[in-house]
Design an enzyme around this catalytic site. Sequence first.
Site, PDB file in Angstrom:
ATOM      1  N   GLU A  19      14.156  48.542  97.024  1.00 38.99           N
ATOM      2  CA  GLU A  19      14.685  47.615  98.026  1.00 38.99           C
ATOM      3  C   GLU A  19      13.599  46.635  98.503  1.00 38.99           C
ATOM      4  OE1 GLU A  19      14.843  50.917  98.114  1.00 38.99           O
ATOM      5  OE2 GLU A  19      16.931  51.548  98.346  1.00 38.99           O
ATOM      6  N   CYS A 651      -6.277  43.263  75.217  1.00 37.07           N
ATOM      7  CA  CYS A 651      -6.145  41.978  75.898  1.00 37.07           C
ATOM      8  C   CYS A 651      -7.060  41.843  77.083  1.00 37.07           C
ATOM      9  CB  CYS A 651      -4.725  41.698  76.331  1.00 37.07           C
ATOM     10  SG  CYS A 651      -3.671  43.099  76.450  1.00 37.07           S
ATOM     11  N   HIS A 702      -1.398  33.088  78.944  1.00 43.13           N
ATOM     12  CA  HIS A 702      -0.885  33.378  80.290  1.00 43.13           C
ATOM     13  C   HIS A 702      -0.390  32.134  80.989  1.00 43.13           C
ATOM     14  CE1 HIS A 702      -3.717  36.576  79.216  1.00 43.13           C
ATOM     15  NE2 HIS A 702      -2.813  37.353  79.778  1.00 43.13           N
TER      16      HIS A 702
HETATM   17  N1  GLN Z   1       1.612  43.532  70.135  1.00 37.90           N
HETATM   18  C1  GLN Z   1       1.817  43.363  71.512  1.00 37.90           C
HETATM   19  C2  GLN Z   1       2.390  41.987  71.812  1.00 37.90           C
HETATM   20  O1  GLN Z   1       2.072  41.067  71.175  1.00 37.90           O
HETATM   21  C3  GLN Z   1       0.546  43.551  72.302  1.00 37.90           C
HETATM   22  C4  GLN Z   1       0.771  43.482  73.783  1.00 37.90           C
HETATM   23  C5  GLN Z   1      -0.441  43.758  74.613  1.00 37.90           C
HETATM   24  O2  GLN Z   1      -1.536  43.648  74.159  1.00 37.90           O
HETATM   25  N2  GLN Z   1      -0.273  44.111  75.859  1.00 37.90           N
HETATM   26  O3  GLN Z   1       3.128  41.789  72.719  1.00 37.90           O
HETATM   27 ZN    ZN Z   2      -2.739  41.756  74.615  1.00 39.09          ZN
END
Ligand code: GLN
Ligand code: ZN
Length: 768
Positions: A19, A651, A702
């Site tokens: 909520e 990442c 991003h």
């Molecule tokens: N193979 C995934 C993607 O491309 C890797 C995602 C990630 O690294 N969080 O979405």
């Molecule tokens: Zn990634």
Amino acid sequence: MAKVLSSNLGYPRIGEKREWKKALEQFWAAKISKDKFLKTVKNLRLNYLKKQREVGVDLIPVGDFSLYDHVLDTAVLFGLIPERFNKDEKEISLETYFSIARGNKETEASEMTKWFDTNYHYIVPEISNETQPHITSNRLLALFNEAKEELGITSKPVIVGPVTLLKLSKGYDQEHFQTLLDSLIPLYIQIFSELKNAGAEWVQIDEPILVKTLTPDDLAVFQKVYQAFKEGVPGLKLLLQTYFEAVDDYKEVVKLPIDGIGLDFVYGKKANLEAIKAYGFPQDKVLAAGVIDGRNIWKTDLAATFDELESLLATVGGKDKLWITPSSSLLHVPVTIENEKELDPVLKNALSFADQKLAEAVALAKGLNEGKENITTIIEKSGRDLDALQQSAHRNNKDVRKELDQLDSDLPSRPGSYKLRQQIQQDAFQLPLLPTTTIGSFPQTKEVRQARRNLRTGEWTKKQYDQFIKDETAKWISIQEDIGIDVLVHGEFERNDMVEYFGEKLAGFAFTRFGWVQSYGSRCVKPPLIFGDVAWNSPITVGESAYAQSLTKKPVKGMLTGPVTIYNWSFVRNDINQADVFNQIALALKKEIHSLEEADIRMIQVDEPALREGLPLKEEKKADYLHSAIYAFRLTTSSVNNDTQIHTHMCYSEFDEIIEAIDALDTDVISIEGARSHGEMISTFEAFKYKKGIGLGVYDIHSPRIPSVDEMKSYAERALKVLDPKIFWINPDCGLKTRRPEEAIPALKNMVEAAQEVRAELGDIVEK
Ligand code: GLN
Ligand code: ZN
């Protein structure tokens, strides 16, 4: 009469059915007025207090509830806000508060980062050397009064302590630490005095930084701060709260001028108990014993815990000196098990979420106060429930156990060295210099999400859905070919989540309906439960991968989530050790890799984005973790032929601490983030000569922005100053699932063009 008390450190904010999240997002989208929003969240807040009272918690916290993040709340309370947001507001408005957290049209948000080793992320306070801390408004007092006036509850205000607050902040020079601290101390004292005058008996001061390695200087800082607090607010009782591990220097910390200390007896159990045994416990202080696991979802073994508490009770010297608490804030677990109607009862009965954990604490306190016989029923039930799961087939898969027993202690290895594999693979794939590839996912458009919904609601048959996924895959194979990418991916259209997708198809996993926890702001995650032995039943990804490969002559990478990431993003059973769970997952994925190899998939990527975040807090525990992680990763990937190319992806860009571990994974190719962090990792590769295939992202996925050819070239050129062109790959920072096709396609075109231009420039040099 002296009594053992139950106490809570912090209650989940999100609500049984999220909520809180919904209210926040409606407000942000201007779908509800500020008034309506504030009313809604106040109701939630009061409701949480009521629930805790109904369970019977003696010391109920206030100040734990937040409209975004408790570290941000503390920073705002002391006026520690980034200069770019400072519009000379005396009280920080709600709009400014959210802008700091989320950014706005003109101004960038503050950074956010992981809260210790949890999956919760806090907003990093930005302080400059010039910042003048001051009280904007005593929110703790308002919350204390609210609880008292509306519900008659005398609560226990909770605040992040000054040392932790400053150590988690950024933007000031170390030499200003003392000055900042000196200006914060009287402000804390003022807050505390006002609380005391309003009737508060205790405050809980969270200093989790105490579990990170302390220097003698740090201890002197703590001494000074708490001495000042003690003298500044005589009569108010101070509970110094630690969590997530054992305190680093128990002997000294416990002598601080405080009235009680909260210790973690789950994640820091061994060291904390040893310290108490070695140095005793001061008879004038309260011990808040964190015996209920605040970060995992299993019932407490009440019989064993009761015995431990009885012995602690003897140590502290009186019932009024002992509190029973969760090991940390319950922010890290879902709210209640009550709404789960579809779980296997054997599993459900062994689970305990926030509400149930508080009931456990209350029961233990009652047993200590009124005699164990008064809680026999609940003790016996928890024993029976945990036992039933333990004895169930889920946890007794003979085949899995046998495979685990047969594992060698030596690290699993590929048949050939990297050098040999590189030769063989180059002959087989004939890739150009600086091969281009992507990380795996392509845009999860409205249509893709709608397709999943259609399948779930029954609007579409499985056949219709499968056909849709095939069409989408085919479309993107041809897009990739048109753009001229060298190594393709199938696009991951069939996956909504990289862990859940595998968990749903492996034995040993379960999924709740409402088991959400806050990750950051309004973003919640619903981690899978790894509750049984993990086993592979049948191919998971082979269908999609083989189909994609059938459409093109270029190599298509098979795409798996690695064992460490699956572990770190789940709630995991606690009856066997971490390495065994890693290896169970690894053995299952190894079978998947074999079936991919059999289907003639010659490149396989095993993503490990969560490898680094699982690092333990204590230095001395890191090596073991990394060893287990490397072992499991190699167990997953090592038994393939030399001509199968193993990729991995992570990442982030902070590799300093783990670069040797990354090297030890022995992958043929790794792709990591490079663009978003503006090449911060280059220094890592100056210091460590990395020799295997590697791509440092040149495209920050991003942002919706489409980077130019020149920009991506510049990232590649910078990386090539420290990396041999013969091992270098060109790829984006991460998967493209959050981008729109209109953003991803032109960006990838630019990326391929950038690769071609850098290749041309390198041509002569590499020929030689
Ligand atoms: N193979 C995934 C993607 O491309 C890797 C995602 C990630 O690294 N969080 O979405
Ligand atoms: Zn990634």
